[in-house]
Design a protein around this motif. Structure first.
Motif, PDB file in Angstrom:
ATOM      1  N   ASN A 125       0.811  -1.217   0.000  1.00 45.59           N
ATOM      2  CA  ASN A 125       0.000   0.000   0.000  1.00 45.59           C
ATOM      3  C   ASN A 125       0.852   1.280   0.000  1.00 45.59           C
ATOM      4  N   PHE A 126       2.001   1.273  -0.672  1.00 49.69           N
ATOM      5  CA  PHE A 126       2.947   2.390  -0.597  1.00 49.69           C
ATOM      6  C   PHE A 126       2.345   3.743  -0.945  1.00 49.69           C
ATOM      7  N   SER A 127       1.655   3.837  -2.065  1.00 56.46           N
ATOM      8  CA  SER A 127       1.128   5.130  -2.518  1.00 56.46           C
ATOM      9  C   SER A 127       0.073   5.676  -1.580  1.00 56.46           C
ATOM     10  N   ALA A 128      -0.838   4.827  -1.129  1.00 53.14           N
ATOM     11  CA  ALA A 128      -1.873   5.273  -0.195  1.00 53.14           C
ATOM     12  C   ALA A 128      -1.248   5.703   1.127  1.00 53.14           C
ATOM     13  N   ASP A 129      -0.239   4.970   1.568  1.00 53.17           N
ATOM     14  CA  ASP A 129       0.467   5.312   2.807  1.00 53.17           C
ATOM     15  C   ASP A 129       1.108   6.696   2.690  1.00 53.17           C
ATOM     16  N   ARG A 130       1.754   6.959   1.576  1.00 51.64           N
ATOM     17  CA  ARG A 130       2.395   8.257   1.352  1.00 51.64           C
ATOM     18  C   ARG A 130       1.366   9.392   1.359  1.00 51.64           C
ATOM     19  N   LEU A 131       0.210   9.156   0.715  1.00 52.73           N
ATOM     20  CA  LEU A 131      -0.840  10.172   0.669  1.00 52.73           C
ATOM     21  C   LEU A 131      -1.445  10.420   2.050  1.00 52.73           C
ATOM     22  N   ALA A 132      -1.604   9.367   2.857  1.00 53.05           N
ATOM     23  CA  ALA A 132      -2.116   9.529   4.224  1.00 53.05           C
ATOM     24  C   ALA A 132      -1.128  10.326   5.078  1.00 53.05           C
ATOM     25  N   LYS A 133       0.160  10.045   4.932  1.00 55.31           N
ATOM     26  CA  LYS A 133       1.181  10.801   5.661  1.00 55.31           C
ATOM     27  C   LYS A 133       1.157  12.275   5.249  1.00 55.31           C
ATOM     28  N   GLN A 134       0.990  12.539   3.954  1.00 60.66           N
ATOM     29  CA  GLN A 134       0.884  13.912   3.445  1.00 60.66           C
ATOM     30  C   GLN A 134      -0.310  14.604   4.098  1.00 60.66           C
ATOM     31  N   GLY A 135      -1.430  13.898   4.214  1.00 60.75           N
ATOM     32  CA  GLY A 135      -2.606  14.456   4.865  1.00 60.75           C
ATOM     33  C   GLY A 135      -2.344  14.771   6.324  1.00 60.75           C
ATOM     34  N   ALA A 136      -1.684  13.856   7.038  1.00 65.51           N
ATOM     35  CA  ALA A 136      -1.387  14.055   8.460  1.00 65.51           C
ATOM     36  C   ALA A 136      -0.455  15.237   8.679  1.00 65.51           C
ATOM     37  N   GLU A 137       0.403  15.509   7.708  1.00 63.57           N
ATOM     38  CA  GLU A 137       1.320  16.645   7.801  1.00 63.57           C
ATOM     39  C   GLU A 137       0.636  17.964   7.481  1.00 63.57           C
ATOM     40  N   GLY A 138      -0.647  17.899   7.103  1.00 61.71           N
ATOM     41  CA  GLY A 138      -1.382  19.119   6.770  1.00 61.71           C
ATOM     42  C   GLY A 138      -0.939  19.705   5.440  1.00 61.71           C
ATOM     43  N   GLY A 139      -0.544  18.832   4.508  1.00 68.77           N
ATOM     44  CA  GLY A 139      -0.033  19.268   3.220  1.00 68.77           C
ATOM     45  C   GLY A 139      -1.091  19.793   2.262  1.00 68.77           C
ATOM     46  N   GLY A 140      -2.308  19.959   2.725  1.00 71.82           N
ATOM     47  CA  GLY A 140      -3.389  20.431   1.855  1.00 71.82           C
ATOM     48  C   GLY A 140      -4.172  19.269   1.279  1.00 71.82           C
ATOM     49  N   ASP A 141      -5.477  19.397   1.272  1.00 70.79           N
ATOM     50  CA  ASP A 141      -6.329  18.339   0.743  1.00 70.79           C
ATOM     51  C   ASP A 141      -6.159  18.233  -0.769  1.00 70.79           C
ATOM     52  N   VAL A 142      -6.129  16.995  -1.258  1.00 69.34           N
ATOM     53  CA  VAL A 142      -5.947  16.725  -2.685  1.00 69.34           C
ATOM     54  C   VAL A 142      -7.011  15.732  -3.134  1.00 69.34           C
ATOM     55  N   MET A 143      -7.612  15.985  -4.292  1.00 73.26           N
ATOM     56  CA  MET A 143      -8.514  15.026  -4.937  1.00 73.26           C
ATOM     57  C   MET A 143      -8.345  15.216  -6.434  1.00 73.26           C
ATOM     58  N   ARG A 144      -7.875  14.168  -7.102  1.00 71.36           N
ATOM     59  CA  ARG A 144      -7.674  14.231  -8.557  1.00 71.36           C
ATOM     60  C   ARG A 144      -8.249  12.999  -9.211  1.00 71.36           C
ATOM     61  N   TRP A 145      -9.020  13.224 -10.283  1.00 71.67           N
ATOM     62  CA  TRP A 145      -9.570  12.144 -11.085  1.00 71.67           C
ATOM     63  C   TRP A 145      -8.926  12.155 -12.462  1.00 71.67           C
ATOM     64  N   SER A 146      -8.755  10.985 -13.039  1.00 71.95           N
ATOM     65  CA  SER A 146      -8.235  10.852 -14.392  1.00 71.95           C
ATOM     66  C   SER A 146      -9.018   9.754 -15.097  1.00 71.95           C
ATOM     67  N   LEU A 147     -10.297  10.005 -15.340  1.00 71.13           N
ATOM     68  CA  LEU A 147     -11.133   9.019 -16.017  1.00 71.13           C
ATOM     69  C   LEU A 147     -11.354   9.464 -17.449  1.00 71.13           C
ATOM     70  N   SER A 148     -10.849   8.704 -18.398  1.00 70.08           N
ATOM     71  CA  SER A 148     -11.104   9.026 -19.805  1.00 70.08           C
ATOM     72  C   SER A 148     -10.869   7.830 -20.683  1.00 70.08           C
TER      73      SER A 148
END
Length: 148
Positions: A125-148
């Motif tokens: 779960n490396f990528s999700a773990d990194r994103l959760a750590k970014q969230g805990a650090e208060g790095g700003g909320d992120v939501m990106r979709w790439s559906l095409s």
């Protein structure tokens, strides 16, 4: 390793600093080719690790359930918390503190139809773990979709 062609995989994680500290959640949705379809990262305040994990699962279910492009798709939500996954998949859930979140997750899974929550150890779960750590650090909320 990628999911089978008919399955999408949403890896999620929750992060808490200390027993109850700054916390974040994150997730990555991929198709069977490994292509990233969605990422999110969010600061959720001060809480414990299991609450963060439950929130990560709930958020990934929520954003998937209301995305028309995912309607009818089989989605597997993958968490590295055996406790959270067992609570969600148990017919006799009894943790009062997390019962509302658990109920919301179950309702969203029903709305999605072909969805499940599964356990996989942390090392997948490396990528999700990194994103959760970014969230805990208060790095700003992120939501990106790439559906095409």
């Amino acid at each position: 390793m990628h999911p089978p062609p008919e399955v999408m995989e949403f890896n999620v994680d929750g992060e808490a600093r200390g027993s109850t500290g700054q916390s974040g959640i994150g997730g990555v949705l991929r198709d069977h080719t490994g292509r990233v379809l969605c990422i999110f990262s969010k600061f959720i305040g001060n809480t414990d690790a299991i609450t963060a994990e439950m929130q990560a699962i709930a958020t990934s279910c929520d954003i998937s359930a209301f995305k028309p492009e995912l309607e009818g798709k089989r989605i597997v939500f993958v968490s590295d918390s055996q406790t959270a996954v067992s609570w969600i998949n148990s017919s006799g859930f009894s943790n009062v503190e997390h019962s509302k979140t658990n109920y919301n997750i179950l309702c969203l899974l029903c709305k999605l139809g072909q969805a499940s929550v599964e356990f996989n150890p942390k090392d997948t779960n490396f990528s999700a773990d990194r994103l959760a750590k970014q969230g805990a650090e208060g790095g700003g909320d992120v939501m990106r979709w790439s559906l095409s």
